[in-house]
Every structure is written in structure tokens, then in C-alpha cells.
Motif scaffolding. Structure first.
Motif, PDB file in Angstrom:
ATOM      1  N   LEU A 163       7.171   1.202   7.503  1.00 41.98           N
ATOM      2  CA  LEU A 163       6.726   0.286   6.459  1.00 41.98           C
ATOM      3  C   LEU A 163       5.553   0.875   5.681  1.00 41.98           C
ATOM      4  O   LEU A 163       5.502   0.790   4.441  1.00 41.98           O
ATOM      5  CB  LEU A 163       6.328  -1.059   7.074  1.00 41.98           C
ATOM      6  N   LEU A 164       4.618   1.481   6.388  1.00 37.75           N
ATOM      7  CA  LEU A 164       3.465   2.081   5.721  1.00 37.75           C
ATOM      8  C   LEU A 164       3.890   3.232   4.816  1.00 37.75           C
ATOM      9  O   LEU A 164       3.405   3.364   3.690  1.00 37.75           O
ATOM     10  CB  LEU A 164       2.454   2.552   6.764  1.00 37.75           C
ATOM     11  N   HIS A 165       4.791   4.067   5.293  1.00 39.86           N
ATOM     12  CA  HIS A 165       5.280   5.179   4.468  1.00 39.86           C
ATOM     13  C   HIS A 165       6.002   4.661   3.221  1.00 39.86           C
ATOM     14  O   HIS A 165       5.791   5.166   2.112  1.00 39.86           O
ATOM     15  CB  HIS A 165       6.219   6.069   5.286  1.00 39.86           C
ATOM     16  N   LYS A 166       6.862   3.660   3.387  1.00 40.09           N
ATOM     17  CA  LYS A 166       7.602   3.117   2.244  1.00 40.09           C
ATOM     18  C   LYS A 166       6.671   2.432   1.241  1.00 40.09           C
ATOM     19  O   LYS A 166       6.844   2.565   0.024  1.00 40.09           O
ATOM     20  CB  LYS A 166       8.669   2.119   2.730  1.00 40.09           C
ATOM     21  N   THR A 167       5.686   1.718   1.745  1.00 39.86           N
ATOM     22  CA  THR A 167       4.758   1.030   0.855  1.00 39.86           C
ATOM     23  C   THR A 167       3.898   2.032   0.093  1.00 39.86           C
ATOM     24  O   THR A 167       3.655   1.876  -1.111  1.00 39.86           O
ATOM     25  CB  THR A 167       3.866   0.061   1.643  1.00 39.86           C
ATOM     26  N   ALA A 168       3.445   3.059   0.787  1.00 45.55           N
ATOM     27  CA  ALA A 168       2.670   4.104   0.121  1.00 45.55           C
ATOM     28  C   ALA A 168       3.494   4.776  -0.971  1.00 45.55           C
ATOM     29  O   ALA A 168       3.000   5.020  -2.083  1.00 45.55           O
ATOM     30  CB  ALA A 168       2.192   5.136   1.141  1.00 45.55           C
ATOM     31  N   ALA A 169       4.755   5.047  -0.680  1.00 44.87           N
ATOM     32  CA  ALA A 169       5.631   5.674  -1.674  1.00 44.87           C
ATOM     33  C   ALA A 169       5.791   4.780  -2.898  1.00 44.87           C
ATOM     34  O   ALA A 169       5.803   5.256  -4.042  1.00 44.87           O
ATOM     35  CB  ALA A 169       6.988   5.988  -1.052  1.00 44.87           C
ATOM     36  N   ALA A 170       5.900   3.477  -2.670  1.00 48.46           N
ATOM     37  CA  ALA A 170       6.025   2.534  -3.789  1.00 48.46           C
ATOM     38  C   ALA A 170       4.774   2.547  -4.663  1.00 48.46           C
ATOM     39  O   ALA A 170       4.846   2.323  -5.877  1.00 48.46           O
ATOM     40  CB  ALA A 170       6.279   1.127  -3.251  1.00 48.46           C
ATOM     41  N   LEU A 171       3.631   2.839  -4.042  1.00 44.89           N
ATOM     42  CA  LEU A 171       2.365   2.923  -4.772  1.00 44.89           C
ATOM     43  C   LEU A 171       2.147   4.296  -5.403  1.00 44.89           C
ATOM     44  O   LEU A 171       1.140   4.506  -6.087  1.00 44.89           O
ATOM     45  CB  LEU A 171       1.199   2.610  -3.826  1.00 44.89           C
ATOM     46  N   LYS A 195       1.723   7.010  -3.577  1.00 43.30           N
ATOM     47  CA  LYS A 195       0.733   7.645  -2.700  1.00 43.30           C
ATOM     48  C   LYS A 195       1.426   8.254  -1.483  1.00 43.30           C
ATOM     49  O   LYS A 195       2.612   8.000  -1.229  1.00 43.30           O
ATOM     50  CB  LYS A 195      -0.295   6.614  -2.217  1.00 43.30           C
ATOM     51  N   SER A 196       0.663   9.027  -0.737  1.00 41.89           N
ATOM     52  CA  SER A 196       1.120   9.529   0.554  1.00 41.89           C
ATOM     53  C   SER A 196       0.308   8.822   1.634  1.00 41.89           C
ATOM     54  O   SER A 196      -0.931   8.802   1.571  1.00 41.89           O
ATOM     55  CB  SER A 196       0.925  11.042   0.667  1.00 41.89           C
ATOM     56  N   ALA A 197       0.990   8.243   2.585  1.00 39.83           N
ATOM     57  CA  ALA A 197       0.286   7.552   3.663  1.00 39.83           C
ATOM     58  C   ALA A 197      -0.396   8.570   4.572  1.00 39.83           C
ATOM     59  O   ALA A 197       0.225   9.542   5.005  1.00 39.83           O
ATOM     60  CB  ALA A 197       1.264   6.701   4.462  1.00 39.83           C
ATOM     61  N   ARG A 198      -1.658   8.331   4.841  1.00 43.10           N
ATOM     62  CA  ARG A 198      -2.413   9.208   5.752  1.00 43.10           C
ATOM     63  C   ARG A 198      -2.452   8.519   7.112  1.00 43.10           C
ATOM     64  O   ARG A 198      -3.329   7.710   7.397  1.00 43.10           O
ATOM     65  CB  ARG A 198      -3.819   9.443   5.211  1.00 43.10           C
ATOM     66  N   LEU A 199      -1.455   8.836   7.936  1.00 48.54           N
ATOM     67  CA  LEU A 199      -1.285   8.155   9.214  1.00 48.54           C
ATOM     68  C   LEU A 199      -1.561   9.099  10.370  1.00 48.54           C
ATOM     69  O   LEU A 199      -0.985  10.189  10.445  1.00 48.54           O
ATOM     70  CB  LEU A 199       0.137   7.589   9.327  1.00 48.54           C
ATOM     71  N   LEU A 200      -2.412   8.667  11.271  1.00 47.69           N
ATOM     72  CA  LEU A 200      -2.744   9.449  12.453  1.00 47.69           C
ATOM     73  C   LEU A 200      -1.837   9.026  13.601  1.00 47.69           C
ATOM     74  O   LEU A 200      -1.671   7.832  13.855  1.00 47.69           O
ATOM     75  CB  LEU A 200      -4.211   9.220  12.835  1.00 47.69           C
ATOM     76  N   PRO A 201      -1.247   9.993  14.324  1.00 49.87           N
ATOM     77  CA  PRO A 201      -0.257   9.653  15.366  1.00 49.87           C
ATOM     78  C   PRO A 201      -0.890   9.206  16.678  1.00 49.87           C
ATOM     79  O   PRO A 201      -0.765   9.865  17.709  1.00 49.87           O
ATOM     80  CB  PRO A 201       0.511  10.967  15.528  1.00 49.87           C
TER      81      PRO A 201
END
Length: 320
Positions: free
Chosen positions: A242-250, A252-258
Motif C-alpha cells: 500500500l505504501l509503495h502504491k500510494t507513493a507511486a500515485a504521488l 514519489k518513491s517510498a523510503r521504507l526500512l525493512p
């Protein structure tokens, strides 16, 4: 399209979208409004009231074909009420059933009630979605009040000629969404690193347009009478997806730490944020097979397109 509709919650997130759709479809709409009605569409008949459980609605319900009941006392964090369940029951149970009883007496044909997935419970095992056949297990005052309202409405349908349709949405998102979803978009827009890059859960969401489409379908479809439906986009996502898809819609690239989910859950529980941990790391899926087969209904908007619409509105609001 049902010709005359009585709508509650018309100034709210879901009710406002239902109102716009009904007007677009050519319905005559009467909106029950407690606050400011200035934002309502032109041509809408407005009925003002103080409290659902004490208002006499009969005159306003004459000639109405269907009621769509979106208004409710909604789930709130850090509720200040000394007896939250009593407060929820006053609006969500007593208020709903008072309106429904009067609607039945006025000859209203169908009553569509917007309930909540919290009637089913707070979470599912991955790959084990809720269905309408599952035993309800509401655990908080909001969910309990919605379930009690459902039971009262179904009992009313058995002893009157009015048909009832119950819809239990999951988390609703769309243009103008607030609360946690809006905060998530702000974080992504700012490029804030988030520790949610390794969450392998599954969450059902429902785009506002998809929910409204099922509500409108339920107003007239013969097979919807006296049924309960779960509703989602039909495409379950992990929090990470969801975060990746939302960032793409904006754009942007989601900066997510694993960070492993168990570490996030442990930290959240230690901070007294168990409910937040469940929403971020736990699964909550629903099966919309019943709506697909009984109503021949499918979500008309994809997740990606729905998120794009949310992003467009977010960027527009940010410029103002």
C-alpha cells in the motif's frame, strides 16, 4: 434508480459521495442534516434535526422510496465518554432503529444501513477472509453498537414490509480522506523514512467510489433485500505494498526500512499502541463473493486508479 431517497450523513465523507452520485443519477434527495448544510448540492431538500433517537421523521419520509443511513457516532480514539457503549448505543442503535421504525410506518420500501467490518472483528489470519456467514465478534463499543443495530433492523424487516440491506465496509479511502490515511500520504510526500518495508500482511480496503457504487446498487437490486454484504476493492494489499502504491500515485518513491513485523509489534505493544500495531502489521481481509454473485456486482475502480484520484486531490489541497 430509486426516485426519492432519504439520506443521512450527507455532509460526511461517505454520505457526501453518496449524495453526489444520487444527484448525478437523477434521484430526488432529502438530506437529514444536524450541522451546516451550506456545502450540500443545490436542489437537495434539507431536513434539520437535533438527535436521531428523539426526532419525529414521519413527515419527511412521506413519498420516500429508500433510506440510506450513513450517519453514526463513529469510532474515536481516546473516547472521553464515561460510558462509551451507552453513547454509541444512543446514536447507532436507538437512533438507527427509531429512524427505521418510522420509515417502515411511512411505507419506505428499502433501508440501506452502512455498518462496519468491526461487526465481524478486528483481524483475520492471512488467507482466511471474513465472510457474511462468520459469527460476528465485535470487540469495541462502536462495533458492538453497529451489530446491535443490524440485529434490530433485520428483526424489523421480518415484521414489516420494509426491506433492509446491511453493508459492512472495511477502511474507506478516497479524495479528501482524513486521519491515518492522510498522515501516511504526508509522510510519503515528505520522503520520511518509514520502518514498514517488510510487512507481509494482507489488508482489504475499499475505495470511496466502489463503496458508493455498491450502496447505489443495493437501493434497487431485488436480490439485495434483507441481506448483509461485505465490501472491498477485491485486491488485498500488505502495508508495504500500500505504501509503495500510494507513493507511486504521488510521484514519489517510498523510503521504507525493512524492519521485521515482530519488532514493530513488540515496540508498539510496549508503547501501549496495540491497536495501531494490528492495523499496520496484522491482516484483515474480507470476501466479497456474495456481492459479486448475488448482485452481479464488481468494484468498478481499481486500487491504482483510486489512489491516483486520492493523490490528485491531496496535491490540489496542498497548494491551497
Amino acid at each position: 434508480m430509486t426516485h426519492s431517497v432519504f439520506l443521512t450523513g450527507a455532509t460526511g465523507f461517505v454520505g457526501g459521495a453518496v449524495l453526489r452520485r444520487l444527484i448525478s443519477d437523477g434521484a430526488n434527495v432529502t438530506a437529514a442534516v444536524r450541522g451546516n448544510a451550506d456545502a450540500l448540492e443545490k436542489g437537495v431538500q434539507v431536513v434539520r434535526f437535533d438527535a436521531f433517537d428523539t426526532t419525529h421523521w414521519q413527515e419527511s419520509l412521506v413519498g420516500i422510496d429508500a433510506v440510506v443511513h450513513c450517519a453514526a457516532r463513529v469510532h474515536v480514539m481516546n473516547d472521553a465518554e464515561t460510558d462509551p457503549l451507552a453513547a454509541f448505543r444512543k446514536v447507532n442503535v436507538q437512533g438507527t432503529l427509531s429512524l427505521a421504525e418510522q420509515a417502515a410506518q411511512a411505507g419506505v420500501r428499502r433501508f440501506v444501513f452502512i455498518s462496519s467490518i468491526k461487526v465481524n472483528g478486528e483481524g483475520t489470519l492471512p488467507g482466511r477472509p471474513y465472510t457474511t456467514d462468520d459469527r460476528p465478534e465485535p470487540s469495541d463499543p462502536y462495533g458492538i453498537s453497529k451489530f446491535e443495530a443490524e440485529q434490530g433492523l433485520l428483526a424489523l424487516a421480518e415484521r414489516t414490509d420494509m426491506e433492509v440491506v446491511i453493508i459492512r465496509p472495511v477502511l474507506v479511502y478516497g479524495p479528501g480522506v482524513k486521519a491515518n490515511f492522510l498522515n501516511m500520504m504526508r509522510w510519503l510526500d515528505k520522503g520520511v523514512p518509514l520502518p514498514f518495508g517488510a510487512i507481509d500482511n494482507r489488508r482489504s480496503l475499499v475505495a470511496l467510489d466502489n463503496l458508493v457504487d455498491l450502496i447505489v446498487t443495493s437501493l434497487t437490486h431485488p436480490a439485495a433485500a434483507n441481506q448483509v454484504f461485505l465490501v472491498s476493492d477485491g485486491e488485498d494489499l500488505s502495508t508495504t505494498q500500500l505504501l509503495h502504491k500510494t507513493a507511486a500515485a504521488l510521484g514519489k518513491s517510498a523510503r521504507l526500512l525493512p524492519i521485521p513485523s515482530w519488532m514493530l509489534s513488540t515496540a508498539a505493544n510496549l508503547m501501549g499502541k496495540k491497536a495501531l500495531s494490528q492495523r499496520l502489521c496484522g491482516s484483515l481481509q474480507v470476501d466479497i463473493h456474495k456481492a459479486r454473485t448475488l448482485l452481479q456486482w464488481s468494484p468498478p475502480v481499481s486500487v491504482d486508479n483510486a489512489l491516483k484520484a486520492v493523490a490528485v486531490q491531496y496535491m490540489s489541497d496542498k497548494k491551497q
